[in-house]
Design a protein around this motif. Structure first.
Motif, short mmCIF file in Angstrom:
data_model
loop_
_atom_site.label_atom_id
_atom_site.label_comp_id
_atom_site.label_asym_id
_atom_site.label_seq_id
_atom_site.Cartn_x
_atom_site.Cartn_y
_atom_site.Cartn_z
N CYS A 30 40.93 44.15 54.62
CA CYS A 30 39.87 43.16 54.44
C CYS A 30 39.85 42.23 55.65
O CYS A 30 40.89 41.76 56.10
CB CYS A 30 40.08 42.37 53.16
SG CYS A 30 38.93 41.03 52.95
N CYS A 33 41.01 38.51 54.00
CA CYS A 33 42.35 38.23 53.46
C CYS A 33 43.37 39.28 53.86
O CYS A 33 44.56 39.08 53.64
CB CYS A 33 42.30 38.10 51.93
SG CYS A 33 41.99 39.65 51.10
N SER A 35 44.02 42.25 52.70
CA SER A 35 44.50 43.20 51.70
C SER A 35 43.78 44.53 51.87
O SER A 35 42.65 44.57 52.36
CB SER A 35 44.26 42.65 50.30
OG SER A 35 42.90 42.53 50.05
N CYS A 43 35.85 43.53 48.57
CA CYS A 43 37.28 43.26 48.45
C CYS A 43 37.58 42.77 47.04
O CYS A 43 36.96 41.82 46.56
CB CYS A 43 37.72 42.23 49.47
SG CYS A 43 39.44 41.79 49.33
N ALA A 44 38.53 43.41 46.37
CA ALA A 44 38.85 43.04 44.99
C ALA A 44 39.58 41.71 44.93
O ALA A 44 39.58 41.05 43.89
CB ALA A 44 39.68 44.14 44.34
N ASP A 45 40.23 41.32 46.02
CA ASP A 45 41.04 40.10 45.99
C ASP A 45 40.20 38.86 46.28
O ASP A 45 40.31 37.85 45.58
CB ASP A 45 42.17 40.19 47.01
CG ASP A 45 43.23 41.19 46.56
OD1 ASP A 45 43.28 41.44 45.34
OD2 ASP A 45 43.97 41.70 47.40
N CYS A 46 39.37 38.91 47.32
CA CYS A 46 38.67 37.69 47.73
C CYS A 46 37.15 37.80 47.59
O CYS A 46 36.46 36.82 47.77
CB CYS A 46 39.04 37.32 49.16
SG CYS A 46 38.45 38.51 50.37
N LYS A 57 34.88 34.51 43.71
CA LYS A 57 36.16 34.73 43.05
C LYS A 57 36.82 33.38 42.86
O LYS A 57 36.62 32.46 43.64
CB LYS A 57 37.06 35.63 43.92
CG LYS A 57 36.55 37.04 44.05
CD LYS A 57 37.12 37.90 42.95
CE LYS A 57 36.54 39.30 43.04
NZ LYS A 57 36.99 40.15 41.97
N VAL A 59 39.85 32.74 43.26
CA VAL A 59 40.88 32.53 44.27
C VAL A 59 40.26 32.46 45.66
O VAL A 59 40.98 32.34 46.63
CB VAL A 59 41.91 33.68 44.21
CG1 VAL A 59 43.23 33.22 44.81
CG2 VAL A 59 42.14 34.12 42.76
#
Ligand SMILES: [Zn+2]
Lengths: 61, 216
Positions: A30, A33, A35, A43-46, A57, A59
């Motif tokens: 990404c 971030c 990841s 991106c699943a995280d951000c 998100k 976060v």
């Protein structure tokens, strides 16, 4: 109906299968971030996509 | 034979499919963004975009036509009263599909389909990023080779990101100096250019006055 004349031995069967290989999915990091992300996915995280925030998100930086 | 028949039946009968697409279209219009599978999203895109175009002409006939598809009073009024204003300047392409990975359970490819004009996050970024992408395309060859060499050399990702960020900032500064005639599709860049032009005018005015004062 046509039939096999001989049973394929375990050795021949297994030799045939030596070419069956699993390939790993193509992924990149990404841009936001860092990841691992699958290509063409948000991106699943951000929640960033193509370097832009696409989805909110909790976060999110 | 089904040669060239591209319509996705989605494993449903016609009536089942029509009901599902109608419900999904209503949901999309009411909540602006829905999460679904990619196959359904692509089918929905073909279903709902003509309706959004239809909403641009607000008369009883088009309302009735749209209602025959949506079968939902709330979504029809929302479409004609709220959404139609937002999408008035957009020549088609009202929806965006963003893939979000696979669903736990059946591993189905999931996505988010949304109305482009209601994603304020991306709009904000797009207005800033638009001139940047234009520039990168123009000077693409040299830039890409530079990037490629940089990426191969710089194994440390953080360095890479920082370098890219620096480049982006430089790009933005350069772009602002360019004559801003073309990129006036969206409102944000318009405002910026106006501000800049006024600033320049003020600056030039100031210069003129100072020169005049010198003459005096
Ligand atoms: Zn991320």
């Amino acid at each position: 109906m046509a039939h096999p004349k001989r049973k394929i031995s375990k050795s021949r069967r297994d030799k045939r299968r030596t070419h069956y290989k699993a390939t790993s999915a193509t992924f990149m990091e990404c841009s936001n971030c860092g990841s691992p992300v699958l290509m063409h996915r948000v991106c699943a995280d951000c929640g960033y996509y193509k370097g832009k925030p696409a989805i909110e998100k909790e976060v999110a930086v | 034979m089904r040669h060239g028949k591209k319509f996705n039946h989605l494993s449903r009968t016609k009536s089942h499919r029509a009901a599902m697409l109608s419900n999904m279209a209503s949901s999309l219009i009411l909540s602006k963004r829905i999460s679904t599978t990619v196959a359904k999203a692509k089918a929905l895109r073909k279903y709902v975009e003509p309706l959004l175009t239809k909403s641009k002409t607000d008369d009883t006939h088009s309302r009735r036509v749209v209602f025959s598809y949506l079968q939902n009073k709330e979504s029809v009024s929302e479409l004609f009263n709220e959404v139609a204003e937002k999408i008035a300047t957009r020549p088609g392409g009202y929806t965006r599909i963003l893939k979000t990975g696979n669903r736990a359970g059946d591993n189905a490819e999931m996505c988010i389909i949304e109305l482009v004009d209601y994603n304020e996050l991306m709009q904000k970024e797009a207005s800033e990023a638009k001139p940047k992408t234009r520039r990168s395309r123009r000077g693409g060859a040299a830039k890409k080779t530079e990037d490629a060499s940089a990426t191969t050399k710089a194994t440390d990702d953080k360095q890479k990101v920082e370098a890219k960020a620096d480049e982006v900032i430089e790009d933005a500064e350069v772009v602002e100096d360019l004559p801003a005639g073309k990129a006036e599709v969206k409102e944000a860049p318009k405002a910026e250019t106006k501000e800049e032009s006024t600033k320049e005018e003020n600056a030039s005015d100031g210069a003129d006055t100072s020169e005049e004062e010198d003459k005096k």
